[in-house]
Design an enzyme around this catalytic site. Structure first.
Site, PDB file in Angstrom:
ATOM      1  N   HIS A 112      12.718  38.112  -9.674  1.00 53.65           N
ATOM      2  CA  HIS A 112      13.179  39.644  -9.774  1.00 53.65           C
ATOM      3  C   HIS A 112      13.433  40.107 -11.320  1.00 53.65           C
ATOM      4  CE1 HIS A 112      14.903  42.922  -7.901  1.00 53.65           C
ATOM      5  NE2 HIS A 112      15.573  43.162  -9.076  1.00 53.65           N
ATOM      6  N   GLU A 113      14.453  39.253 -11.913  1.00 56.37           N
ATOM      7  CA  GLU A 113      14.762  39.708 -13.258  1.00 56.37           C
ATOM      8  C   GLU A 113      13.537  39.722 -14.240  1.00 56.37           C
ATOM      9  OE1 GLU A 113      17.177  41.308 -13.336  1.00 56.37           O
ATOM     10  OE2 GLU A 113      18.083  40.867 -11.466  1.00 56.37           O
ATOM     11  N   HIS A 154      11.581  42.816 -13.965  1.00 56.73           N
ATOM     12  CA  HIS A 154      12.126  43.762 -14.867  1.00 56.73           C
ATOM     13  C   HIS A 154      11.776  43.574 -16.452  1.00 56.73           C
ATOM     14  CE1 HIS A 154      14.483  45.976 -11.883  1.00 56.73           C
ATOM     15  NE2 HIS A 154      15.158  45.210 -11.612  1.00 56.73           N
ATOM     16  N   HIS A 190       8.394  44.442 -17.466  1.00 55.10           N
ATOM     17  CA  HIS A 190       8.251  46.116 -17.292  1.00 55.10           C
ATOM     18  C   HIS A 190       8.629  46.386 -18.836  1.00 55.10           C
ATOM     19  CE1 HIS A 190       8.819  50.048 -14.648  1.00 55.10           C
ATOM     20  NE2 HIS A 190       7.729  50.050 -15.336  1.00 55.10           N
TER      21      HIS A 190
HETATM   22 ZN   LIG Z   1      16.396  44.949  -9.887  1.00 57.96          ZN
END
Ligand SMILES: [Zn+2]
Length: 698
Positions: free
Chosen positions: A472-473, A476, A479
């Site tokens: 998940h991290e 990010h 991105h």
């Molecule tokens: Zn998040």
């Protein structure tokens, strides 16, 4: 130059940092930023990007980077001295940004630039930066004239006060309740760690036996595990009536009135309606949605109702199964609100029991990182390699990402829990991409997790949740790092709509449920064997347990929030409770008891920034699931390798690299060739009609 916080030539100099550097660096950088602000806002400054935007951006970028180092260390290397420095300096930063946001002169100059012929000659990216800035000025009330201007400022202050009061009431009401238990038999069913915690709490407060509170871990332990039904009812009632006149806490009448959040909610809603009207919007939901991806409250409520309708048959089935199990196996009939978690936990254990600790022995950190990096390299045509930089702790690792041999970005990995580190997991930017003259400043990210550290000389072992968190991290991080946008204010995750920003992170999580990926990155710490397929299938089934019920619960909260801020008239005859009752009648499968005052502790929308925004959780899930489905389709097609690489490249070009340079819906459509669709999320959550197979059989 002796102050490392004023050195912007390269990476942060963590090896030379001391809290003593913070105040003098801020003195210097705030002075430079205020000088730049004055110059940009000067009425006689030329109407150009170079005169109006660039100086303030340059100065505040340095301010942001220097403060970012102090703020990052405050989160991952806490010390008494740093904390004191941080808390002392924070108001100066907040004060400065408030000055910028409310600067009438700057707003006027930006408006003049947007209306001047030269505006059309700016790049699309720069025009978007100016448009965003104007939008934010307007939402902050900059275009209002007296006396509306003063009234608006007063409303904003009062809204902030009330939000703070709401949260304090919830906190105080939570802390006002305790329940002393003398006999451990009363706590039958409690797991050992929860029992220990209750005992420690009693000791801490100087009472005998065990002490129960309304802190979330305690409430969860009671609701899921306490065999005594009366105990569950008591804690349920106390928790569900916090900060209300119906509070079950043994508080004085005066204290109950004092902590009641109903009047706070009423005043907040009236102020939010006035806030919206002053800015020229029909309701507060419309204001909240201006900087978001969703177009209107109607679009959001239609989305939520559609989701509710599709989840409903599965929620009904979940309910029927739970009721049958509770009646036959637990003798609970009819099921009460305080039986739901308890019976669900027992049902889950009976069906899908597996040991999280056993799963953990299959996920060794180095192997998981190898799997993650390999996946990202393959999907996005990049290379990830170890790199060197000053760090704040010996466990921190530093890596670089290259594409075609050229540096794209770098990131720090700080993965283990420590006493001086804030809990949780997050991605933060150390430096953002921007074009600087002929060259480009490459982005740098901090990726922080709190995994259990390894015993000396061994690899750390991760739970499957930990693995998902890491992915998940990292989503990010990608991105932020793989952006190709040249302008600071819209590069990476900056300027991305708030309800679309979780797309890349949740997207990457999906791979943790992909058998081939999991097989490749698992290796038992003793035998080296991959996770067994049967165990994986069990984990997958457990993940989707009661997904129908859970979906409807989220829809209930989100629909209540959106209708409250979009259609509800605070001055009309209906109460907030009436609206909540109506939403529950429409959506809920298990309707809570009449005494339930959930809204009085719904801090997301009354004490935090989620007003008319709670839908964002499900919204982003739809986007990420639907984007991921493009990879599932590619992987299932002939020539899967080529198709996957093409899909990865398109995801990189249309979503990861575009940042805030265009509306998120445009990026999504460019990637997917159509608008978002619910089907993939429903399928990933196991909500598809598949009559040939009962999910209890896996
Ligand atoms: Zn998040």
């Amino acid at each position: 130059m002796t102050n490392p916080l004023l050195d912007f030539s390269d990476l942060p100099r963590f090896d030379a940092f001391s809290p003593d550097h913070v105040a003098p660096a801020l003195d210097e950088l705030l002075a430079r930023s205020r000088a730049a602000l004055a110059a940009c806002a000067a009425p006689d400054a030329p109407l150009t990007w170079e005169a109006l935007v660039a100086p303030l951006e340059d100065a505040t970028e340095q301010l942001g980077r220097a403060w970012g180092i102090a703020s990052h260390l405050n989160g991952v290397a806490d010390s008494a001295q740093l904390r004191a420095t941080y808390n002392a300096q924070l108001p100066r930063i907040v004060q400065f940004w408030t000055e910028v946001a409310q600067h009438e002169g700057l707003f006027t100059r930006y408006q003049a630039l947007a209306e001047a012929p030269v505006f059309a000659t700016l790049s699309a990216e720069r025009r978007r930066v100016i448009e965003h800035a104007l939008r934010d000025f307007r939402l902050g009330g900059a275009s209002l004239v007296s006396p509306a201007r003063e009234r608006f400022a007063r409303i904003q202050e009062r809204e902030a006060e009330l939000a703070q009061r709401f949260s304090e009431h919830v906190l105080d009401a939570t802390n006002a309740f305790t329940l002393e238990i003398e006999d451990a038999a009363e706590l039958a069913g409690f797991p050992a760690d929860a029992l220990e915690a209750a005992q420690a709490e009693a000791k801490r407060r100087g009472t005998k036996g065990y002490l129960l509170t309304l802190q979330q871990p305690t409430v969860v332990a009671v609701m899921q595990y306490a065999d005594r039904r009366e105990l569950r009812e008591r804690i349920y009632r106390a928790n569900a009536t916090r900060a209300s006149l119906d509070a079950a806490a043994p508080a004085e009448e005066a204290a109950r009135i004092e902590l009641d959040n109903a009047p706070v909610i009423d005043e907040l809603l009236a102020l939010r309606a006035e806030h919206a009207a002053l800015l020229g919007y029909p309701n507060y939901a419309a204001v909240s949605l201006v900087p978001k991806m969703a177009e209107s409250a109607q679009q959001v409520t239609a989305f939520l109702r559609d989701l509710a309708q599709r989840a409903r048959p599965f929620a009904e089935r979940d309910r029927a199964e739970l009721e049958r199990f509770a009646r036959d196996e637990l003798g609970l009939d009819p099921l009460q609100a305080w039986d739901l978690s308890y019976a669900s936990e027992k049902l889950r254990e009976s069906r899908y029991a597996f040991s999280g600790q056993e799963v953990r022995r299959y996920f060794q950190l180095p192997r998981v990182l190898e799997g993650l990096f390999g996946l990202v390299e393959k999907l996005f045509g990049v290379r990830i390699a170890p790199d060197q930089a000053p760090v704040w702790h010996p466990d921190v690792r530093f890596h670089r990402i290259e594409r075609d041999g050229a540096l794209v970005g770098q990131f720090y990995l700080d993965l283990y829990a420590r006493g001086d580190k804030r809990p949780g997991a997050w991605m933060d930017d150390a430096r953002a991409r921007r074009r600087r003259g002929p060259g480009v400043q490459s982005p740098v990210a901090y990726l922080t997790c709190n995994f259990q550290p390894p015993p000396a000389g061994q690899s750390a072992l991760l739970t499957h949740d930990d693995v998902t968190t890491l992915f998940h991290e990292f989503g990010h991080g990608l991105h932020h790092l793989l952006t190709r946008v040249d302008e600071l204010a819209i590069s990476g995750i900056t300027g991305v709509e708030w309800d679309a920003v979780e797309l890349p992170s949740q997207f990457l999580e999906n791979f943790c449920w992909e058998w081939e990926i999991v097989r490749a990155m698992s290796a038992h710490v003793d035998t080296g064997e991959a996770l067994p397929r049967a165990l994986f299938d069990r984990m997958l089934a457990a993940k989707n347990f009661q997904s129908g019920l859970q979906t409807l619960r989220q829809v209930e909260f989100a629909l209540f929030d959106m209708l409250l801020h979009g259609e509800f008239d605070p001055a009309g005859g209906r109460s907030v409770q009436d609206l909540l009752d109506a939403v529950r009648a429409e959506v809920a499968v298990f309707v809570p008891p009449r005494f339930n005052r959930f809204q009085n502790s719904f801090s997301h929308i009354f004490g935090g920034g989620y007003a008319a925004g709670y839908y964002g959780y499900k919204w982003a899930e739809v986007l990420s699931a639907d984007a991921y489905a493009a990879f599932e389709e590619a992987g299932a097609a002939p020539e899967a390798d080529r198709r996957l690489a093409e899909t990865g490249e398109r995801f990189l070009m249309e979503i990861l690299s575009t940042g805030g340079s265009r509306p998120a819906i445009d990026s999504f459509r460019a990637f997917r060739g159509r608008s978002p669709d619910l089907a993939a999320l429903l399928r990933h959550n196991g909500m598809v009609e598949n009559p040939g197979r009962n999910h209890a059989d896996v």
